[in-house]
Design a protein around this motif. Structure first.
Motif, PDB file in Angstrom:
ATOM      1  N   GLU A 192       1.062  -1.121   0.017  1.00  0.00           N
ATOM      2  CA  GLU A 192      -0.106   0.071  -0.070  1.00  0.00           C
ATOM      3  C   GLU A 192       0.830   1.364   0.007  1.00  0.00           C
ATOM      4  O   GLU A 192       0.617   2.135  -0.736  1.00  0.00           O
ATOM      5  CB  GLU A 192      -0.733  -0.207   1.166  1.00  0.00           C
ATOM      6  CG  GLU A 192      -2.124   1.064   1.292  1.00  0.00           C
ATOM      7  CD  GLU A 192      -2.973   1.039   2.436  1.00  0.00           C
ATOM      8  OE1 GLU A 192      -4.025   1.717   2.068  1.00  0.00           O
ATOM      9  OE2 GLU A 192      -2.805   0.403   3.284  1.00  0.00           O
ATOM     10  N   ARG A 193       2.004   1.323   0.661  1.00  0.00           N
ATOM     11  CA  ARG A 193       2.832   2.372   0.713  1.00  0.00           C
ATOM     12  C   ARG A 193       3.187   2.482  -0.445  1.00  0.00           C
ATOM     13  O   ARG A 193       3.329   4.002  -1.023  1.00  0.00           O
ATOM     14  CB  ARG A 193       4.033   2.132   1.668  1.00  0.00           C
ATOM     15  CG  ARG A 193       5.050   3.333   1.719  1.00  0.00           C
ATOM     16  CD  ARG A 193       4.588   4.302   2.991  1.00  0.00           C
ATOM     17  NE  ARG A 193       4.172   5.526   2.262  1.00  0.00           N
ATOM     18  CZ  ARG A 193       3.399   6.384   2.483  1.00  0.00           C
ATOM     19  NH1 ARG A 193       2.640   6.362   3.764  1.00  0.00           N
ATOM     20  NH2 ARG A 193       2.908   7.295   1.790  1.00  0.00           N
ATOM     21  N   ILE A 199       0.558   4.185  -2.595  1.00  0.00           N
ATOM     22  CA  ILE A 199       0.481   5.638  -2.146  1.00  0.00           C
ATOM     23  C   ILE A 199       1.629   6.544  -2.608  1.00  0.00           C
ATOM     24  O   ILE A 199       1.110   7.707  -3.239  1.00  0.00           O
ATOM     25  CB  ILE A 199       0.431   5.800  -0.580  1.00  0.00           C
ATOM     26  CG1 ILE A 199      -0.982   5.207  -0.291  1.00  0.00           C
ATOM     27  CG2 ILE A 199       0.410   7.101  -0.158  1.00  0.00           C
ATOM     28  CD1 ILE A 199      -1.124   4.696   1.251  1.00  0.00           C
ATOM     29  N   TRP A 204      -6.929  -1.870   0.943  1.00  0.00           N
ATOM     30  CA  TRP A 204      -6.244  -0.637   1.080  1.00  0.00           C
ATOM     31  C   TRP A 204      -6.853   0.596   0.958  1.00  0.00           C
ATOM     32  O   TRP A 204      -7.135   1.426   0.017  1.00  0.00           O
ATOM     33  CB  TRP A 204      -4.941  -0.708   0.124  1.00  0.00           C
ATOM     34  CG  TRP A 204      -4.222  -1.901   0.252  1.00  0.00           C
ATOM     35  CD1 TRP A 204      -3.977  -2.607   1.236  1.00  0.00           C
ATOM     36  CD2 TRP A 204      -3.029  -2.191  -0.722  1.00  0.00           C
ATOM     37  NE1 TRP A 204      -3.023  -3.824   1.048  1.00  0.00           N
ATOM     38  CE2 TRP A 204      -2.464  -3.241  -0.234  1.00  0.00           C
ATOM     39  CE3 TRP A 204      -2.728  -1.765  -2.135  1.00  0.00           C
ATOM     40  CZ2 TRP A 204      -1.423  -3.993  -0.905  1.00  0.00           C
ATOM     41  CZ3 TRP A 204      -1.755  -2.470  -2.655  1.00  0.00           C
ATOM     42  CH2 TRP A 204      -1.009  -3.602  -2.225  1.00  0.00           C
ATOM     43  N   GLU A 205      -7.711   1.060   2.204  1.00  0.00           N
ATOM     44  CA  GLU A 205      -8.519   2.101   2.123  1.00  0.00           C
ATOM     45  C   GLU A 205      -7.944   3.352   1.820  1.00  0.00           C
ATOM     46  O   GLU A 205      -8.281   4.085   0.941  1.00  0.00           O
ATOM     47  CB  GLU A 205      -9.588   2.307   3.178  1.00  0.00           C
ATOM     48  CG  GLU A 205     -10.380   0.862   3.283  1.00  0.00           C
ATOM     49  CD  GLU A 205     -11.361   1.205   4.602  1.00  0.00           C
ATOM     50  OE1 GLU A 205     -11.557   2.122   5.036  1.00  0.00           O
ATOM     51  OE2 GLU A 205     -11.942  -0.174   4.989  1.00  0.00           O
ATOM     52  N   ASP A 206      -6.737   3.620   2.454  1.00  0.00           N
ATOM     53  CA  ASP A 206      -6.106   4.801   2.289  1.00  0.00           C
ATOM     54  C   ASP A 206      -5.688   5.093   0.932  1.00  0.00           C
ATOM     55  O   ASP A 206      -5.587   6.127   0.391  1.00  0.00           O
ATOM     56  CB  ASP A 206      -4.832   4.781   3.314  1.00  0.00           C
ATOM     57  CG  ASP A 206      -4.271   6.211   3.393  1.00  0.00           C
ATOM     58  OD1 ASP A 206      -4.960   7.147   3.376  1.00  0.00           O
ATOM     59  OD2 ASP A 206      -3.206   6.422   3.661  1.00  0.00           O
ATOM     60  N   ALA A 207      -5.135   3.939   0.252  1.00  0.00           N
ATOM     61  CA  ALA A 207      -4.410   3.893  -1.027  1.00  0.00           C
ATOM     62  C   ALA A 207      -5.670   4.316  -2.152  1.00  0.00           C
ATOM     63  O   ALA A 207      -5.477   5.084  -2.970  1.00  0.00           O
ATOM     64  CB  ALA A 207      -3.999   2.858  -1.655  1.00  0.00           C
ATOM     65  N   ARG A 208      -6.884   3.678  -1.888  1.00  0.00           N
ATOM     66  CA  ARG A 208      -7.956   3.859  -2.679  1.00  0.00           C
ATOM     67  C   ARG A 208      -8.601   5.331  -2.577  1.00  0.00           C
ATOM     68  O   ARG A 208      -8.790   5.702  -3.561  1.00  0.00           O
ATOM     69  CB  ARG A 208      -8.863   2.785  -2.658  1.00  0.00           C
ATOM     70  CG  ARG A 208      -8.484   1.306  -2.617  1.00  0.00           C
ATOM     71  CD  ARG A 208      -9.560   0.364  -2.270  1.00  0.00           C
ATOM     72  NE  ARG A 208     -10.637   0.489  -3.433  1.00  0.00           N
ATOM     73  CZ  ARG A 208     -11.910   0.071  -3.194  1.00  0.00           C
ATOM     74  NH1 ARG A 208     -12.192  -0.190  -2.125  1.00  0.00           N
ATOM     75  NH2 ARG A 208     -12.738   0.447  -3.772  1.00  0.00           N
ATOM     76  N   LYS A 209      -8.526   5.698  -1.515  1.00  0.00           N
ATOM     77  CA  LYS A 209      -8.972   7.114  -1.105  1.00  0.00           C
ATOM     78  C   LYS A 209      -8.033   8.084  -1.768  1.00  0.00           C
ATOM     79  O   LYS A 209      -8.420   9.186  -2.384  1.00  0.00           O
ATOM     80  CB  LYS A 209      -9.066   7.417   0.327  1.00  0.00           C
ATOM     81  CG  LYS A 209      -9.815   8.698   0.560  1.00  0.00           C
ATOM     82  CD  LYS A 209      -9.768   9.077   2.163  1.00  0.00           C
ATOM     83  CE  LYS A 209     -10.246  10.625   2.388  1.00  0.00           C
ATOM     84  NZ  LYS A 209      -9.729  11.751   1.657  1.00  0.00           N
ATOM     85  N   ARG A 210      -6.662   7.959  -1.519  1.00  0.00           N
ATOM     86  CA  ARG A 210      -6.004   8.964  -2.332  1.00  0.00           C
ATOM     87  C   ARG A 210      -5.934   8.880  -3.613  1.00  0.00           C
ATOM     88  O   ARG A 210      -5.805   9.900  -4.478  1.00  0.00           O
ATOM     89  CB  ARG A 210      -4.425   8.540  -1.735  1.00  0.00           C
ATOM     90  CG  ARG A 210      -4.201   8.917  -0.148  1.00  0.00           C
ATOM     91  CD  ARG A 210      -2.972   8.629   0.221  1.00  0.00           C
ATOM     92  NE  ARG A 210      -2.617   8.860   1.657  1.00  0.00           N
ATOM     93  CZ  ARG A 210      -1.722   9.663   2.039  1.00  0.00           C
ATOM     94  NH1 ARG A 210      -0.896  10.247   1.447  1.00  0.00           N
ATOM     95  NH2 ARG A 210      -1.636   9.444   3.364  1.00  0.00           N
ATOM     96  N   ASP A 219      -9.020  10.809  -4.724  1.00  0.00           N
ATOM     97  CA  ASP A 219      -8.807  12.468  -4.417  1.00  0.00           C
ATOM     98  C   ASP A 219      -8.051  12.832  -5.582  1.00  0.00           C
ATOM     99  O   ASP A 219      -8.047  13.846  -6.077  1.00  0.00           O
ATOM    100  CB  ASP A 219      -8.159  12.571  -3.165  1.00  0.00           C
ATOM    101  CG  ASP A 219      -9.102  12.192  -1.963  1.00  0.00           C
ATOM    102  OD1 ASP A 219     -10.595  12.083  -2.441  1.00  0.00           O
ATOM    103  OD2 ASP A 219      -8.764  12.053  -0.842  1.00  0.00           O
TER     104      ASP A 219
END
Length: 179
Positions: A89-90, A93, A147-153, A156
């Protein structure tokens, strides 16, 4: 011959003689930017300068021309032998952040400049093409469902670039004479 290279901040550089191959210019810019020579594209007047064997004169550069140096955010886009895509995920991102950095550093200032004088059709086409290419690169990024953070980024980032593209089209449409 002095030209402007846009990469982050504008940099004034002097090109070698007109018969110098583009490969020598690319090598010099790679050393200056600390990017691998195959990890960026050079764009002049909306066209990608790809033929490294061609002399600089083949690209119709003139004194005070501008060359955009666009760093590749997806190594597979420029390397002959692509390394396997990282599945963390990192890494996803970081790829998204790198793409946004390129857009913000090189295209956002150009869009603001275009907004002040929206009559240059070539600049409209160039910005539209580069923003669309960025959207396509973002679209090619795949994040695992967990990977919610990666999908959100990613979402966006796509929204930000799409908003810039919409802004470009609105600026262009408002500058056109009404029939």
């Amino acid at each position: 011959m002095p030209v402007t290279v846009k990469w982050g901040n504008e940099r004034r550089v002097t090109l070698p003689p007109p018969d110098t191959p583009l490969a020598a210019v690319r090598k010099s810019l790679a050393e200056y930017t600390h990017l691998p020579h195959n990890a960026f594209k050079l764009i002049h007047a909306g066209a990608v300068m790809k033929d490294d064997a061609a002399p600089v004169s083949a690209y119709n550069l003139r004194p005070n021309s501008t060359i955009a140096l666009i760093g590749a955010t997806d190594p597979r886009a420029t390397l002959t032998h692509a390394p396997p895509q990282s599945h963390s995920e990192r890494a996803i991102i970081d790829t998204i952040a790198a793409e946004l950095h390129v857009v913000r550093a090189s295209l956002a200032p150009d869009l603001t400049h275009f907004e002040r004088d929206p009559t240059n059709h070539k600049e409209h086409l160039r910005l539209g093409e580069l923003l669309l290419q960025s959207l396509l690169r973002l679209d090619s990024i795949t994040a695992e469902p967990a990977w919610e953070d990666a999908r959100k980024r990613r979402k966006d980032a796509v929204r930000e670039v799409q908003d810039m593209l919409d802004r470009l089209d609105t600026i262009w449409a408002s500058a056109q004479p009404t029939p």
